[in-house]
Design a protein around this motif. Structure first.
Motif, PDB file in Angstrom:
ATOM      1  N   GLU A 103      -3.250   1.172  12.058  1.00  0.00           N
ATOM      2  CA  GLU A 103      -3.773   1.812  10.844  1.00  0.00           C
ATOM      3  C   GLU A 103      -3.912   0.797   9.719  1.00  0.00           C
ATOM      4  O   GLU A 103      -4.909   0.786   8.995  1.00  0.00           O
ATOM      5  CB  GLU A 103      -2.821   2.935  10.409  1.00  0.00           C
ATOM      6  N   GLU A 137       1.244   4.406  -2.466  1.00  0.00           N
ATOM      7  CA  GLU A 137       0.972   5.732  -1.914  1.00  0.00           C
ATOM      8  C   GLU A 137       2.123   6.694  -2.159  1.00  0.00           C
ATOM      9  O   GLU A 137       1.915   7.865  -2.453  1.00  0.00           O
ATOM     10  CB  GLU A 137       0.718   5.590  -0.405  1.00  0.00           C
ATOM     11  N   HIS A 193      -6.459   5.852   0.767  1.00  0.00           N
ATOM     12  CA  HIS A 193      -6.318   6.968   1.709  1.00  0.00           C
ATOM     13  C   HIS A 193      -7.035   8.233   1.227  1.00  0.00           C
ATOM     14  O   HIS A 193      -7.264   9.149   2.012  1.00  0.00           O
ATOM     15  CB  HIS A 193      -4.830   7.278   1.940  1.00  0.00           C
ATOM     16  N   ARG A 194      -7.410   8.272  -0.048  1.00  0.00           N
ATOM     17  CA  ARG A 194      -8.090   9.445  -0.597  1.00  0.00           C
ATOM     18  C   ARG A 194      -9.610   9.394  -0.388  1.00  0.00           C
ATOM     19  O   ARG A 194     -10.300  10.375  -0.653  1.00  0.00           O
ATOM     20  CB  ARG A 194      -7.811   9.562  -2.097  1.00  0.00           C
ATOM     21  N   SER A 249       3.526  14.493   0.229  1.00  0.00           N
ATOM     22  CA  SER A 249       2.165  13.948   0.297  1.00  0.00           C
ATOM     23  C   SER A 249       1.122  14.899  -0.293  1.00  0.00           C
ATOM     24  O   SER A 249      -0.072  14.626  -0.238  1.00  0.00           O
ATOM     25  CB  SER A 249       1.799  13.628   1.744  1.00  0.00           C
ATOM     26  N   LYS A 262      -7.083  -0.505   7.284  1.00  0.00           N
ATOM     27  CA  LYS A 262      -7.037  -0.477   5.813  1.00  0.00           C
ATOM     28  C   LYS A 262      -7.338  -1.851   5.224  1.00  0.00           C
ATOM     29  O   LYS A 262      -8.014  -1.967   4.193  1.00  0.00           O
ATOM     30  CB  LYS A 262      -5.667   0.011   5.328  1.00  0.00           C
ATOM     31  N   ARG A 269     -12.316  12.133   0.277  1.00  0.00           N
ATOM     32  CA  ARG A 269     -12.076  12.708   1.606  1.00  0.00           C
ATOM     33  C   ARG A 269     -12.135  14.228   1.576  1.00  0.00           C
ATOM     34  O   ARG A 269     -12.343  14.867   2.596  1.00  0.00           O
ATOM     35  CB  ARG A 269     -10.707  12.277   2.140  1.00  0.00           C
ATOM     36  N   ARG A 304       0.830  -1.216   0.000  1.00  0.00           N
ATOM     37  CA  ARG A 304       0.000   0.000   0.000  1.00  0.00           C
ATOM     38  C   ARG A 304       0.855   1.252   0.000  1.00  0.00           C
ATOM     39  O   ARG A 304       0.579   2.211  -0.735  1.00  0.00           O
ATOM     40  CB  ARG A 304      -0.931  -0.013   1.221  1.00  0.00           C
ATOM     41  N   LYS A 305       1.910   1.246   0.803  1.00  0.00           N
ATOM     42  CA  LYS A 305       2.775   2.425   0.898  1.00  0.00           C
ATOM     43  C   LYS A 305       3.584   2.650  -0.386  1.00  0.00           C
ATOM     44  O   LYS A 305       3.839   3.782  -0.781  1.00  0.00           O
ATOM     45  CB  LYS A 305       3.733   2.297   2.085  1.00  0.00           C
TER      46      LYS A 305
END
Length: 364
Positions: free
Chosen positions: A197, A45, A244-245, A135, A201, A223, A41-42
């Motif tokens: 976290e 991201e 995350h969006r 970010s 997810k 978001r 995921r990261k």
């Protein structure tokens, strides 16, 4: 009598040891499972894989940038000469031009990783917090000339050392390797504080995929602002990669699932009423089981205060027998699911959880 009592004591000790070992095994399983999904995921991201193509897209205008001041920007002469005459390398691919950094702040992450510097290291060395800039998906944060010069000089000094250490044999493939290695180190560094976290997810992704499989997934709720992004089967991997969006999903039966905090997940009916509150408490430390239970209980108390009698689902990992007993006896918790079991393919608990969730949404 004494011998019998002694045997019973040994038996209790053996049972307790076995329980401790089982909890430790569960802790390791959940830790490594969540770590795997966290890394993937990261990586998405951080946008690491798209950096090379972003830089390659700028090589056509490379001639519009002067490198006369390169020594002031930390670029070593021998390293510059090697890259400038290399048939498969472009200057932009290796060295950071301060003007380019001001024009394209997202490239900060590219050059920082190429220099093998963490965000924390950059903040320590030049007193600039690059985390916010990297970010900034909407590219709204600007860099001052002073910041761009400080960052470019720092990156170039480290990149020059790498080129010199290669004895002028650096290749494009090795540049790509540096990006991945640096990103991996950064992800690993942030993992230690992110297990909770990531547990959230993972459960969010499970719900999205289940909604898709049930032909219920309609759109993603942004978001920021009031925009929605319609579900596209061809782009689902990308959409989930950008989880995350989004703050939730819209379903075709006029209900929705929201991702927030306190509770972590809310199921809403067609009128916007919460029909279920879900708390996800991932953790790899059995010693923190009571604390995780307490945090979930507090969230459920608030949910019940707002919506009396609302069903509550707790998903947790590494729960000790003592805390598990409390959960079973707690009237605030409608159902409890073990996160480790939930992640097993084809697990009965997974099917039960999904059936409960989507029944609540279909009955509302």
């Amino acid at each position: 009598m004494k011998r019998t009592g002694h045997k019973k004591a040994l038996s209790r000790k053996t049972k307790n040891r076995m329980k401790e070992q089982a909890l430790l095994a569960e802790a390791n399983r959940i830790n490594y499972r969540l770590r795997s999904t966290f890394f993937y995921r990261k990586l998405k991201e951080y946008n690491t894989l798209s950096f090379p193509s972003m830089v390659a897209g700028l090589t056509s205008v490379e001639h519009l940038y002067s490198w006369e001041e390169r020594q002031q920007w930390g670029v070593g002469e021998e390293a510059f000469s090697y890259v400038n005459t290399h048939r498969n390398l472009h200057l932009f691919q290796v060295f950071c031009h301060p003007r380019l950094l001001r024009e394209h702040p997202p490239l900060l992450g590219y050059y920082r990783n190429l220099a093998a510097l963490s965000q924390k290291a950059v903040k320590y060395l030049v007193k600039i917090d690059v985390k916010k800039i990297e970010s900034d998906v909407n590219n709204q944060i600007s860099l001052s000339l002073e910041q761009a010069l400080a960052l470019a000089t720092l990156f170039n000094e480290h990149i020059t050392l790498i080129v010199d250490a290669s004895i002028q044999s650096l290749t494009k493939e090795e540049l790509h390797g540096m990006l991945l290695a640096s990103t991996g180190a950064q992800i690993d560094g942030s993992w230690r504080n992110a297990i909770g976290e990531e547990a959230e997810k993972v459960v969010q992704r499970l719900l999205i995929n289940e909604a898709k499989d049930r032909s219920l997934l309609s759109a993603f709720i942004s978001r920021t602002g009031t925009a929605v992004e319609h579900y596209d089967s061809r782009k689902l991997e990308e959409q989930i990669g950008n989880l995350h969006r989004y703050r939730g999903i819209l379903l075709t039966n006029q209900t929705s699932i929201l991702f927030s905090s306190d509770p972590d997940i809310s199921l809403l009916d067609a009128n916007g009423v919460t029909v279920c509150a879900v708390e996800v408490k991932g953790g790899a430390d059995p010693a923190g089981a009571l604390e995780r239970y307490g945090a979930a209980k507090k969230s459920f108390e608030e949910a019940r205060r707002i919506t009396p009698g609302v069903p509550t689902l707790l998903i947790a990992s590494c729960i000790t027998p003592e805390v598990q007993t409390r959960i079973k006896q707690d009237p605030l918790i409608t159902s409890y699911y073990n996160l480790t079991e939930l992640l097993k393919e084809g697990a009965a608990s997974y099917n039960l959880f999904m059936q409960q969730v989507f029944s609540l949404l279909s009955d509302s």
